[in-house]
Design an enzyme around this catalytic site. Structure first.
Site, PDB file in Angstrom:
ATOM      1  N   GLN A 238      22.634   0.644 -20.089  1.00 22.11           N
ATOM      2  CA  GLN A 238      23.385   0.476 -18.837  1.00 22.11           C
ATOM      3  C   GLN A 238      22.706  -0.549 -17.943  1.00 22.11           C
ATOM      4  OE1 GLN A 238      24.346   5.205 -18.699  1.00 22.11           O
ATOM      5  NE2 GLN A 238      24.747   4.138 -16.793  1.00 22.11           N
ATOM      6  N   ARG A 385      26.853  10.687 -13.853  1.00 23.05           N
ATOM      7  CA  ARG A 385      28.056  10.326 -13.108  1.00 23.05           C
ATOM      8  C   ARG A 385      27.917  10.638 -11.620  1.00 23.05           C
ATOM      9  NH1 ARG A 385      33.887   9.766 -15.702  1.00 23.05           N
ATOM     10  NH2 ARG A 385      34.724   8.473 -14.080  1.00 23.05           N
ATOM     11  N   CYS A 386      26.771  10.262 -11.075  1.00 20.10           N
ATOM     12  CA  CYS A 386      26.592  10.405  -9.635  1.00 20.10           C
ATOM     13  C   CYS A 386      25.487   9.453  -9.230  1.00 20.10           C
ATOM     14  CB  CYS A 386      26.209  11.820  -9.255  1.00 20.10           C
ATOM     15  SG  CYS A 386      24.489  12.248  -9.500  1.00 20.10           S
ATOM     16  N   GLU A 761      32.127   7.859  -9.399  1.00 19.48           N
ATOM     17  CA  GLU A 761      31.371   9.099  -9.423  1.00 19.48           C
ATOM     18  C   GLU A 761      31.865  10.138  -8.437  1.00 19.48           C
ATOM     19  OE1 GLU A 761      27.729   7.020  -9.164  1.00 19.48           O
ATOM     20  OE2 GLU A 761      27.594   6.845 -11.327  1.00 19.48           O
TER      21      GLU A 761
END
Lengths: 807, 166
Positions: A238, A385-386, A761
Site C-alpha cells: 500500500q 479500514r480506518c 473508511e
C-alpha cells in the site's frame, strides 16, 4: 470556429467527466476480463518459491532446528533460519513503531504461526513438502494472552531481548511486558469535572482483535540482479515508496538500486502497509540464490500472522448533567499489541489518533491514557479500514454516549443532538487537541432520522416492548444510531511522519503535445479506483477529458515519492497534490494563452477547458491548442513543455462525518437477527465520483457488519489461534449482508484545494457502533447495559439467556 | 513424483499436459496455461475467487485436482469475452453497475453468475444473493454485484426474446 466553441458550456464540461461525474471505472476493463496483473501473476524465468516453517506454540524456546533433511530434498535450493540472517544483520528488523521484531525466530517463538525457517524450492509444492521436513525442537513456555494480566508480577516475561530496557520508543516502561504509556488531555480538570458531574457512567468497552482480510493475501517477488547490483521487488504494498526506503535501510543496498513495484492489489484495508518477514526472506533468498523468489501467504498465514487490527480494551467514564449535557470524558485503554510493537501508526503517535475519542461532541474537558502491552499473539495493530485507531475511538464514544442516554432517560438521538459541536463552532478545537476543519452534524443526523422515520420507529419499538412483556412476541426491535467524526488525511509534517519521512504526498502531471496527459502519484490504489477518480480531478482543473489522462501509481522508478494509500489519505493528501500540480500547469497554460491571444494574463479567465479573454467570449484558446504550442512554439523566455510536480504537505487533517441508523429485529430464543434497514448519511466534503463513493460506503458497511456481528481473532489460554481460516472467521456473504441505503450532505473542507475529505473508511468507523448500538438497544429496556461485540447469533442468545429471557 | 497426462478443453481450446497427480486445477490453469485471471483467495473452498465452470457446474478450482478435469470442459474468465473482444453482458454490467473494486473476486463472481443465470434466467434478488453465497467479496458490500447480475439477467432475457421473435 473550433469544436470547442460550437458546444454549449455544459456539454464541454460534461465531456471532461470531471468532478462529480459518475464516471465508469478505467480499471474495470482489465479486471472484468481477468487481465489485472497482481503479484502472484508475476512469473520470471528461474523463479523459486519460498514457504515458511511456523511455530505450533504460542510461546516456546527453540532448542534445535534441523534443516538437513529438508535441504537434501530434490528441488530444495535453500533453507534459511535466523542464524543465516544474523551475518546480514537481518534476524531482527526495526518496526514502524520504534520496536524491533524477529524476521525468523531467534532462540524463541512468541506467538503461534511465527516464522521459524524459510524454505526455498523450485515450486510451491516442493517448498510445502520441505517445510514438513524441517525438524524443530521446542520447549514450551508459559503463555500470556490476557492483556490485563500482562503487567502483573506473575506474568511471564515475553521479550527477553528488552527485558531490562526501562525506556521504550515512547517513554518509560513500567514492566517488561509494557510497551508505552500515552497520555493526553487534562487529567486533573477531567477528574474534577467528573467529580462535579450529576451523572457519571462507566463501562469497559472492548473492541476485539479482528483482521483486515483482503481477498488477496500478502506476497512478493524479489529479483536481485547480481551483475547490476539491483533489486526489483514486486509486492502487495500500500506504500511502495516507504517499502523501498525500508528495503534500502535494511539491505544496505543504495536506494537507487532498488525498484519497488506494487502492481494491481486485491484489496488492502491496512493489511498491506507493513514490512513482513516474508518480504525480507524473499529478498535475502534472491540475493543468496541469484534467482527470483516468490512468496505468497496462504489464508491461514494471513489471518494469524500479518497485521491484526484493534484489540483495544477501553474503560470509558463520561460525566453529564441530569439533562444530558456532557461535562467530561475520561478513557483508559489497555492496548494488546501482540509479541512485537509493529503498529503502523505515524511515528509520534503510538496510539494513533485515538484522541479523536471525543467524537462529534462538544466536550469541555477530557483525558486519555493508553498503555500498550505485549502478549503471545501476532504483532500488528494496523489501521484496518480506518485512520489510526479512529475506529476504536468512534466505537468507544458512540457506545458510552448510548449508555449515558439510557442513564439519563433520554433518546440516544436527542442526547447526541444536544451535545453535537454546532456548525458555527467550526473550526473547532477539541479538548484533546484536534482542530476539526468543518462539519454540520445536526443536518446529517436530521437527514438520517427523517429518512427512516425515526420517531415512528421508536413508537413501534415501544409497542413491541410492551407486547414482549405481555408475552405476545418473542422478537425484539433494536434501533442503533451512530454519529461519527473521522480524522483522516495524515498528515501535516509538523506532527506526522513515518520513520522520519513527513507524510506528504505527491503528483506529477505531464501534458503531451496533443493534449493528452499522464499523471503519477505516490499513493497506491488497492481497489479504490484512483485511475478513474484522480483523472477526474485533473480533468476539472485543466480541461483535459479524463479519458485522455493516464494515471499511474506503484512503480518507484517512475512515480514521485509518496507515503501511500491508507488512513483515507489518498484524496485528502494526494488529491490535493493533484489539484496543486494541475494548477501549476494551468498557470503556465495561462501565460501561453496570453501570448497567443496577445493580451495580459490578467485579462484572461478560465472557462471549462481553456482560457477566454474577459469580455470577449470569441477570443478563446483551448487547453489542447495550448499544449501543442507549449511544445511547438512556446513564447519567448518560457521553457518548452507542459508539466508540473507537487509535493503536498497538508495544513490540517480532514474530518469526514455522518450519521448511520440501523434497525434490526432479534429473535430472543435463537439469537437470530434480521437487519431491517441500514441508512447511512455521509459527508465527505466535495464528491469526486458519486458512484465510487457509494461503492466505498457499501463496502465499508459490509466490513463493519462483519466486525460487529461476528468477527474476532480468538486465542485460547495456551496461545492457539482458533479461527484463522474462512471456516471459522466470519466473512459475510451476499446472503447475510444487509441492503444499504445511502444519502449525503456536502460540507467541503476549507483547507483542501477542492474541498474533499476522503470517504473509504467512514462506513467502517461509523458502521460498527451503529450495528452494536442496535443490538444493545434491543435489550436495553430489559436492563442490559453493554453487550460486547461480536454479536453473533450464539452470543446474542447468551445475552438473552443472561437476562433470563429463556424462562 | 510420477506424472500423468491430462487432456481437457479450456475455453474451447484443447490442452494437454503432463502433471503431478496432486496438482490443483487452479495451479494448472494459472501456472501451466498462464491463465492468471482465476485467483486464489483461501485455498479451502470458502472464498470462491477461484470459481471456474467445469462441465456445466461452478467449481472452486483450488480444491479440484487437474487430473479430475480429465476430458472435461473448463471455462475461465479469459473465455467470457467474444473472440473479437466484445465483452460478455455480465462483464459489461459489472462495469456499468460498479460491481467490482479490487478485481480479485470478480473473475470467480462473473463465472458463478454466468452459470447461475443459465440455471435460473430470471432470478429474484434473494435468489441472486443465495446463488453467489459461495463467492466472497471484501470490497463492494455485494449490493452493486447483485444489481449487475440482475441487470445482466434482464439484458440476456431481452436478447433471447428478440432472438425468439426473429
Amino acid at each position: 470556429m473550433s469544436e470547442t466553441t460550437e458546444l454549449t458550456r455544459e456539454a464541454r464540461a460534461a465531456r471532461l467527466e470531471g468532478l462529480g461525474c459518475r464516471r465508469k471505472r478505467v480499471e474495470d476493463i482489465r479486471f472484468v476480463q481477468g487481465k489485472g496483473q497482481y503479484v502472484d501473476d508475476v512469473k520470471l524465468p528461474g523463479m523459486l518459491f519460498g514457504d515458511f516453517v511456523r511455530s505450533p506454540y504460542g510461546h516456546a524456546r527453540i532448542k534445535k532446528i534441523d534443516t538437513s533433511r529438508a535441504k537434501a530434498m530434490p528441488g530444495v535450493v535453500a533453507v534459511l533460519t535466523a542464524e543465516d540472517l544474523k551475518p546480514l544483520d537481518l534476524a531482527w528488523i526495526p518496526t514502524l513503531a520504534g520496536d524491533v521484531q524477529m524476521v525468523l525466530a531467534d532462540g524463541k517463538v512468541l506467538y503461534q504461526n511465527q516464522e521459524v525457517a524459510f524454505v526455498v524450492a523450485e515450486d510451491r509444492y516442493l517448498a510445502a513438502d520441505a517445510v514438513e521436513a524441517v525438524e524443530v525442537e521446542y520447549e514450551a513456555l508459559p503463555v500470556l494472552v490476557d492483556p490485563f494480566k500482562a503487567m502483573t508480577d506473575e506474568a511471564p516475561v515475553l521479550r527477553e531481548d528488552i527485558a531490562d530496557k526501562k525506556e521504550g520508543a515512547h517513554g518509560p516502561r513500567k514492566h517488561p511486558n509494557h510497551i508505552f504509556t500515552w497520555e493526553i488531555g487534562d487529567a486533573a480538570a477531567t477528574r474534577e469535572a467528573l467529580a462535579r458531574s450529576e451523572v457519571v457512567v462507566e463501562e469497559l468497552i472492548t473492541y476485539p482483535r479482528v483482521h483486515p482480510c483482503p481477498l488477496e493475501t500478502c506476497g512478493c517477488v524479489a529479483s536481485f540482479d547480481k551483475v547490476k547490483g539491483e533489486l526489483t521487488l514486486w509486492g502487495t504494498f500500500q506504500a511502495p515508496h516507504v517499502i523501498r526506503t525500508v528495503a534500502s535501510i535494511l539491505s544496505k543496498l543504495p536506494e537507487h538500486k532498488i525498484r519497488v513495484i506494487a502492481p494491481d492489489i486485491g484489496g488492502g484495508f491496512g493489511n498491506k502497509v507493513g514490512a513482513y518477514p516474508g518480504y525480507i526472506c524473499a529478498v535475502v533468498a534472491s540475493i543468496v540464490t541469484g534467482r527470483p523468489v516468490k512468496w505468497i501467504e496462504d489464508r491461514i498465514e494471513n489471518l494469524s500472522t500479518t497485521a491484526f487490527a484493534r484489540d483495544y480494551h477501553m474503560k470509558a467514564r463520561i460525566g453529564a448533567t441530569r439533562e444530558g449535557k456532557i461535562t467530561a470524558l475520561q478513557v483508559e485503554v489497555i492496548a494488546d499489541h501482540g509479541a512485537f510493537d509493529a503498529c503502523a501508526d505515524p511515528s509520534k503517535w503510538p496510539a494513533g489518533f485515538f484522541n479523536i475519542v471525543t467524537g462529534s461532541y462538544d466536550i469541555p474537558t477530557a483525558h486519555v491514557t493508553v498503555d500498550g502491552v505485549y502478549t503471545n499473539k501476532a504483532p500488528g495493530g494496523v489501521a484496518y479500514r480506518c485512520s489510526f485507531r479512529v475506529t476504536e475511538a468512534a466505537y468507544c464514544i458512540e457506545r458510552i454516549v448510548d449508555i449515558l442516554a439510557r442513564e439519563v432517560g433520554m433518546d440516544p438521538a436527542d442526547l447526541r443532538l444536544a451535545n453535537f459541536i454546532r456548525k458555527e463552532q467550526f473550526p473547532y478545537r477539541s479538548a484533546l487537541g484536534w482542530e476539526y476543519d468543518s462539519g454540520d452534524y445536526h443536518t446529517a443526523m436530521h437527514k438520517a432520522l427523517e429518512a427512516v422515520n425515526y420517531r415512528a420507529l421508536r413508537e413501534e419499538q415501544k409497542k413491541r416492548q410492551e407486547a414482549f412483556r405481555r408475552g405476545e412476541t418473542r422478537t425484539l426491535m433494536g434501533i442503533g444510531v451512530a454519529s461519527f467524526t473521522e480524522i483522516v488525511g495524515a498528515g501535516p509534517s509538523r506532527n506526522c511522519d513515518i520513520l522520519g519521512i513527513a507524510m506528504f504526498d505527491s503528483c506529477e502531471i505531464r501534458v503531451h503535445p496533443t493534449g493528452a496527459a499522464i499523471a503519477r502519484m505516490g499513493t497506491k490504489s488497492q481497489g479504490q479506483g484512483h485511475e478513474t477518480t484522480y483523472a477526474q480531478i485533473i480533468a476539472s482543473e485543466i480541461g483535459i477529458p479524463a479519458d485522455m489522462i493516464t494515471v499511474e501509481e506503484g512503480d518507484t522508478s517512475t512515480a514521485p515519492y509518496g507515503l501511500g494509500t491508507y488512513g483515507s489519505r489518498s484524496t485528502p493528501v494526494a488529491g490535493a497534490a493533484i489539484a496543486t500540480a494541475a494548477r501549476k500547469i494551468r498557470a503556465k497554460a495561462q501565460m501561453i494563452a496570453a501570448h497567443l491571444l496577445e493580451v495580459h494574463e490578467d485579462d484572461l479567465e478560465w472557462d471549462v477547458d481553456g482560457f477566454r479573454v474577459k469580455g470577449a467570449p470569441d477570443r478563446f484558446k483551448s487547453m489542447k491548442e495550448i499544449a501543442w504550442v507549449a511544445y511547438h512554439a512556446p513564447p519567448k523566455g518560457l521553457e518548452p513543455g507542459l508539466e508540473a510536480v507537487s509535493y503536498y504537505d497538508p495544513p490540517n487533517m480532514t474530518y469526514p462525518f455522518g450519521t448511520y441508523v440501523c434497525v434490526l429485529d432479534i429473535d430472543v430464543d435463537t439469537g437470530v437477527y434480521t437487519v431491517r434497514r441500514f441508512f447511512a448519511v455521509d459527508d465527505c466534503g466535495t464528491r469526486i465520483n458519486p458512484m465510487i463513493i457509494e461503492g466505498q460506503i457499501h463496502g465499508g458497511l459490509a466490513e463493519a457488519f462483519g466486525i460487529a456481528m461476528g468477527q474476532e481473532i480468538r486465542y485460547d489460554e495456551i496461545g492457539n489461534v482458533h479461527n484463522a481460516s474462512f471456516m471459522d472467521y466470519f466473512l459475510p456473504t451476499a446472503v447475510e449482508t444487509p441492503r444499504w441505503e445511502t444519502d449525503f450532505t456536502v460540507t467541503p473542507s476549507p483547507h483542501h484545494p477542492i474541498g474533499a475529505k476522503g470517504v473509504g473508511e467512514s462506513p467502517n468507523v461509523g458502521g460498527v457502533p451503529a450495528f452494536s448500538n442496535a443490538v444493545n438497544d434491543a435489550f436495553a429496556f430489559l436492563g442490559a447495559r453493554h453487550i460486547p461485540m461480536p454479536h453473533d447469533h450464539a452470543r446474542i442468545w447468551l445475552a438473552a439467556e443472561k437476562l433470563g429471557l429463556h424462562g | 513424483m510420477s506424472k500423468i497426462a491430462v487432456t481437457m478443453t479450456v475455453n474451447g481450446r484443447q490442452v494437454e499436459r503432463l502433471v503431478e497427480p496432486r496438482l490443483l486445477l487452479v495451479h494448472f490453469l494459472r501456472e501451466e496455461l498462464g491463465l492468471t485471471g482465476t485467483h486464489i483467495g483461501c485455498e479451502t473452498s470458502h472464498c470462491g475467487a477461484c470459481t471456474v465452470d467445469l462441465d456445466g457446474v461452478s467449481v472452486k478450482s483450488c480444491t479440484v485436482l487437474a487430473v479430475q478435469a480429465q476430458g472435461k470442459e473448463v471455462r475461465t474468465i479469459e473465455g467470457m469475452a467474444a473472440p473479437d473482444g466484445t465483452l460478455h453482458v455480465l462483464q459489461e454490467m459489472f462495469r456499468e453497475h460498479h460491481g467490482l473494486q479490487c478485481g480479485w473476486c470478480t473473475p470467480g463472481m462473473i463465472l458463478r453468475a454466468w452459470r447461475l443465470l443459465q440455471e435460473n434466467p430470471d432470478p429474484s434478488e434473494e435468489e441472486v444473493r443465495f446463488g453467489i453465497a459461495g463467492n466472497l467479496c471484501r470490497c463492494t458490500g455485494y449490493q452493486k454485484i447483485v444489481e449487475a447480475i440482475l441487470a445482466a439477467a434482464a439484458k440476456l432475457r431481452a436478447a433471447r426474446t428478440v432472438e425468439a421473435a426473429a
